[in-house]
Design an enzyme around this catalytic site. Structure first.
Site, PDB file in Angstrom:
ATOM      1  N   GLU A  59      82.977  23.031-103.763  1.00  0.00           N
ATOM      2  CA  GLU A  59      82.713  21.734-103.133  1.00  0.00           C
ATOM      3  C   GLU A  59      81.348  21.669-102.452  1.00  0.00           C
ATOM      4  O   GLU A  59      80.739  20.598-102.387  1.00  0.00           O
ATOM      5  CB  GLU A  59      83.821  21.407-102.126  1.00  0.00           C
ATOM      6  CG  GLU A  59      85.163  21.108-102.755  1.00  0.00           C
ATOM      7  CD  GLU A  59      86.043  22.336-102.961  1.00  0.00           C
ATOM      8  OE1 GLU A  59      87.215  22.180-103.330  1.00  0.00           O
ATOM      9  OE2 GLU A  59      85.534  23.468-102.731  1.00  0.00           O
ATOM     10  N   PHE A 121     100.528  20.632 -95.349  1.00  0.00           N
ATOM     11  CA  PHE A 121      99.811  21.481 -96.294  1.00  0.00           C
ATOM     12  C   PHE A 121      98.448  20.864 -96.633  1.00  0.00           C
ATOM     13  O   PHE A 121      98.360  19.689 -96.972  1.00  0.00           O
ATOM     14  CB  PHE A 121     100.644  21.667 -97.565  1.00  0.00           C
ATOM     15  CG  PHE A 121      99.941  22.471 -98.623  1.00  0.00           C
ATOM     16  CD1 PHE A 121      99.672  23.821 -98.430  1.00  0.00           C
ATOM     17  CD2 PHE A 121      99.535  21.879 -99.809  1.00  0.00           C
ATOM     18  CE1 PHE A 121      99.014  24.567 -99.396  1.00  0.00           C
ATOM     19  CE2 PHE A 121      98.884  22.610-100.783  1.00  0.00           C
ATOM     20  CZ  PHE A 121      98.619  23.964-100.571  1.00  0.00           C
ATOM     21  N   GLN A 122      97.423  21.673 -96.528  1.00  0.00           N
ATOM     22  CA  GLN A 122      96.024  21.284 -96.790  1.00  0.00           C
ATOM     23  C   GLN A 122      95.589  20.087 -95.945  1.00  0.00           C
ATOM     24  O   GLN A 122      94.796  19.255 -96.366  1.00  0.00           O
ATOM     25  CB  GLN A 122      95.800  21.005 -98.278  1.00  0.00           C
ATOM     26  CG  GLN A 122      95.831  22.284 -99.119  1.00  0.00           C
ATOM     27  CD  GLN A 122      95.256  22.112-100.519  1.00  0.00           C
ATOM     28  OE1 GLN A 122      95.297  21.021-101.094  1.00  0.00           O
ATOM     29  NE2 GLN A 122      94.725  23.186-101.072  1.00  0.00           N
ATOM     30  N   LYS A 171      96.631  10.030 -98.974  1.00  0.00           N
ATOM     31  CA  LYS A 171      97.159   9.919-100.331  1.00  0.00           C
ATOM     32  C   LYS A 171      97.977   8.651-100.531  1.00  0.00           C
ATOM     33  O   LYS A 171      97.936   8.038-101.613  1.00  0.00           O
ATOM     34  CB  LYS A 171      98.002  11.159-100.653  1.00  0.00           C
ATOM     35  CG  LYS A 171      98.359  11.279-102.119  1.00  0.00           C
ATOM     36  CD  LYS A 171      98.978  12.627-102.434  1.00  0.00           C
ATOM     37  CE  LYS A 171      99.257  12.780-103.926  1.00  0.00           C
ATOM     38  NZ  LYS A 171      99.812  14.116-104.259  1.00  0.00           N
ATOM     39  N   MET A 493      62.523  36.749 -96.732  1.00  0.00           N
ATOM     40  CA  MET A 493      62.029  36.216 -95.470  1.00  0.00           C
ATOM     41  C   MET A 493      62.603  36.989 -94.293  1.00  0.00           C
ATOM     42  O   MET A 493      61.916  37.196 -93.281  1.00  0.00           O
ATOM     43  CB  MET A 493      62.353  34.731 -95.349  1.00  0.00           C
ATOM     44  CG  MET A 493      61.604  34.034 -94.224  1.00  0.00           C
ATOM     45  SD  MET A 493      59.793  34.066 -94.438  1.00  0.00           S
ATOM     46  CE  MET A 493      59.556  32.713 -95.585  1.00  0.00           C
TER      47      MET A 493
END
Length: 597
Positions: A59, A121-122, A171, A493
């Site tokens: 993502e 959940f999630q 949802k 760096m």
């Protein structure tokens, strides 16, 4: 909505309304990754052909890809991720877009409204988590708000100072029916000022006309204002005859080949740009925010100059550096107004003073602060600067429209120094946040937007591994992105700072187990190439650029090479490390044996 539904007059689902709103906003491509909370959207995507979906492998990469798409086109990038870890994985990309003012709309899934707050959940508090990571965010709780929120989000993302906007979508809102609302022409409360105040423009012109040591300093705001702003900038600078410098984010807004361009300024900017900024008496800053990597030590920044600052974001003016003439406006509109006022003002500039100023700048230019020495003999180790130069020269021979992205580190600064840009929107890099892993997914987004262009990600071997999985996306969509790795086996760096500032104590900056990049490329259905000495470099570059598929070119470069010039953190513009190429000077020598000027 299917034809049967349309004929029966059935209501559209929230997911279908969402896609309709995206289409009306001009969205053609969405970068995303599916999950349970957003499956209604993916089902709706399956039943239409207007919007293309690009399946990323992470993502964070979806947001960076949308950034590349947005920065190379001037459009709003669009992202779709699921709830919980899908949203939290996107946060780094959102902060990156916020810091660099990139217009993004990120659609995040959420658990059904009746489960919000129940640790379902999630579930994650996406709006709470992303509040400091975005320009604005929304949680849609009513179906009747859905279409309006989408339209509003795109307006907010692209208007004023651009930035990322999150829409969190429960949802049940996506599954249930929702009405469609057309986009309103004007937002009720958020209306950024785009036109400059004529009186402030007149004050700016009067100050610039009397300048003896003027300097024009531009940033990413000119790029964000569109190609018309870059054209207006070029016309204005040429009309004045003044020198111009640009930030890392502003490169390409003014042609690098023009003699009035002094190169990039800041921590790894040119000697002439930084000394001119330090010594100017009137500074015109356009679409720049006086970042600490540009200003150095604030109490020593351009101490004798009177400053004019043009920015569409009023909160950026007087935030870091006090200015005498503030102008809140779109950079393009302000530049057009400045040019008109400049041409209409009968006062003449101080030509003898300007001639003396250019004479001084030319003396600073003679220092050739970007020079390096490449041993041309067969088998000689490759200098990273030489690799970038040859990449530029050989790619230019092809005459193709070329877009460059970078990862973050030494290679990023060498690319900014040694790969000149003549046009805007061809340079994509992570400036404000400095996000390793940015370049490959950003290049992916650029290639989607410009399928016939040459897109090259200039990378380091450490940074490229942050999002190397996106080679799978390149393979799936047959994107011929070229990955050009400057491989010094260090986090370069970090190693440089450890050498110069921490007594050469190289703590955890050396990579002892790097992959074989040729085999890795092959495993991702790409072409792998390697150059280990200077005599192999040109052939590898030519083969890479000619290849019709994605390529990883592993370029072994000098492990000990440092990126100069360098203004140490906390130093002033006139306190630069110029590097061993320049030897010691009477101004002092650092512990590392480098010229401190």
């Amino acid at each position: 909505m299917s034809a049967a539904q349309s004929q029966a007059g059935q209501a559209q689902s929230g997911a279908e309304i969402l896609l309709r709103a995206l289409k009306d906003q001009g969205v053609e491509v969405v970068f995303g990754y599916p999950g349970g909370a957003v499956l209604p959207i993916y089902d709706a995507l399956f039943n239409q052909n207007a919007i293309r979906h690009i399946l990323v492998r992470h993502e964070q990469a979806a947001v960076h890809a949308a950034e590349g798409y947005a920065r190379s086109t001037g459009k709003v990038g669009c992202v779709l991720v699921t709830s919980g870890p899908g949203a939290t994985n996107a946060v780094t990309g959102l902060v990156d877009a916020l810091m660099d003012s990139i217009p993004i709309v990120c659609l995040t899934g959420q658990v059904p409204t009746h489960l919000i707050g129940n640790d379902a959940f999630q579930e994650a508090d996406t709006t709470g988590i992303t509040r400091p990571a975005t320009k604005h965010n929304y949680l849609v709780k009513r179906p009747e708000d859905l279409a309006r929120v989408v339209h509003e989000a795109f307006y907010v993302a692209r208007s004023g100072r651009p930035g990322p906007v999150v829409i969190d979508l429960p949802k049940d809102i996506l599954i249930g029916p929702a009405p469609y609302t057309e986009a309103t022409v004007q937002h009720a409360s958020y209306r950024p000022r785009t036109e400059p105040d004529p009186d402030q423009i007149a004050r700016a012109v009067a100050l610039l006309k009397q300048a003896k040591r003027p300097m024009v300093y531009t940033g990413g705001g000119v790029i964000n204002a569109g190609p018309e702003a870059a054209a207006a900038l070029t016309a204005f600078v040429r009309a004045t005859g003044f020198p111009i410098t640009q930030t890392l984010m502003g490169l390409g807004a003014y042609p690098a080949s023009d003699p009035q361009f002094l190169g990039m300024l800041g921590m790894h900017g040119t000697y002439e740009a930084n000394l001119a900024m330090h010594g100017c008496d009137v500074m015109l800053a356009i679409g720049a925010r006086f970042d600490d990597r540009v200003t150095g030590r604030l109490n020593a920044f351009s101490p004798d100059s009177r400053k004019i600052h043009i920015d569409i974001d009023g909160s950026s003016i007087n935030k870091n550096v006090p200015v005498e003439v503030p102008i809140i406006a779109d950079a393009g509109r302000a530049l057009e107004a400045l040019l008109a006022a400049w041409n209409a003002d009968p006062r003449q500039t101080d030509k003898p003073a300007l001639t003396a100023w250019w004479r001084q700048i030319d003396q600073w230019r003679e220092k050739q602060s970007l020079r390096f020495t490449q041993d041309p003999t067969k088998g000689a180790i490759i200098k990273p600067q030489h690799a970038i130069r040859r990449l530029y020269e050989i790619s230019r021979e092809l005459g193709r429209d070329t877009y460059i992205t970078t990862e973050v580190g030494q290679h990023q600064m060498w690319a900014a120094q040694h790969f000149p840009f003549e046009k805007p929107n061809r340079w994509m890099t992570s400036g404000g946040l400095g996000t390793m892993g940015y370049g490959l997914p950003a290049a992916m987004g650029v290639q989607i937007a410009h399928p016939d262009a040459l897109v090259i990600d200039i990378a380091g071997e450490a940074s490229i591994l942050m999002n190397i999985q996106e080679m799978g996306t390149l393979a799936q969509y047959r994107l011929p992105v070229k990955v050009f790795i400057l491989n010094n086996q260090y986090m370069g760096m970090v190693r440089q700072w450890q050498e110069l500032l921490h007594g050469s104590r190289y703590s955890e900056s050396y990579s002892t187990a790097l992959p074989d990049f040729i085999k890795l490329a092959d495993s991702f259905h790409a072409k792998g190439l390697r150059a280990e000495s200077v005599d192999q470099l040109d052939d590898v570059i030519r083969e890479m650029l000619a290849c019709p598929t994605a390529v990883i070119a592993d370029i072994a470069v000098d492990q000990a090479e440092n990126c100069f010039p360098m203004i140490p953190s906390g130093a002033a513009h006139n306190e630069m490390l110029l590097g061993p190429e320049h030897g010691a000077t009477s101004a002092g020598v650092t512990d590392a044996g480098l010229a401190l000027v």
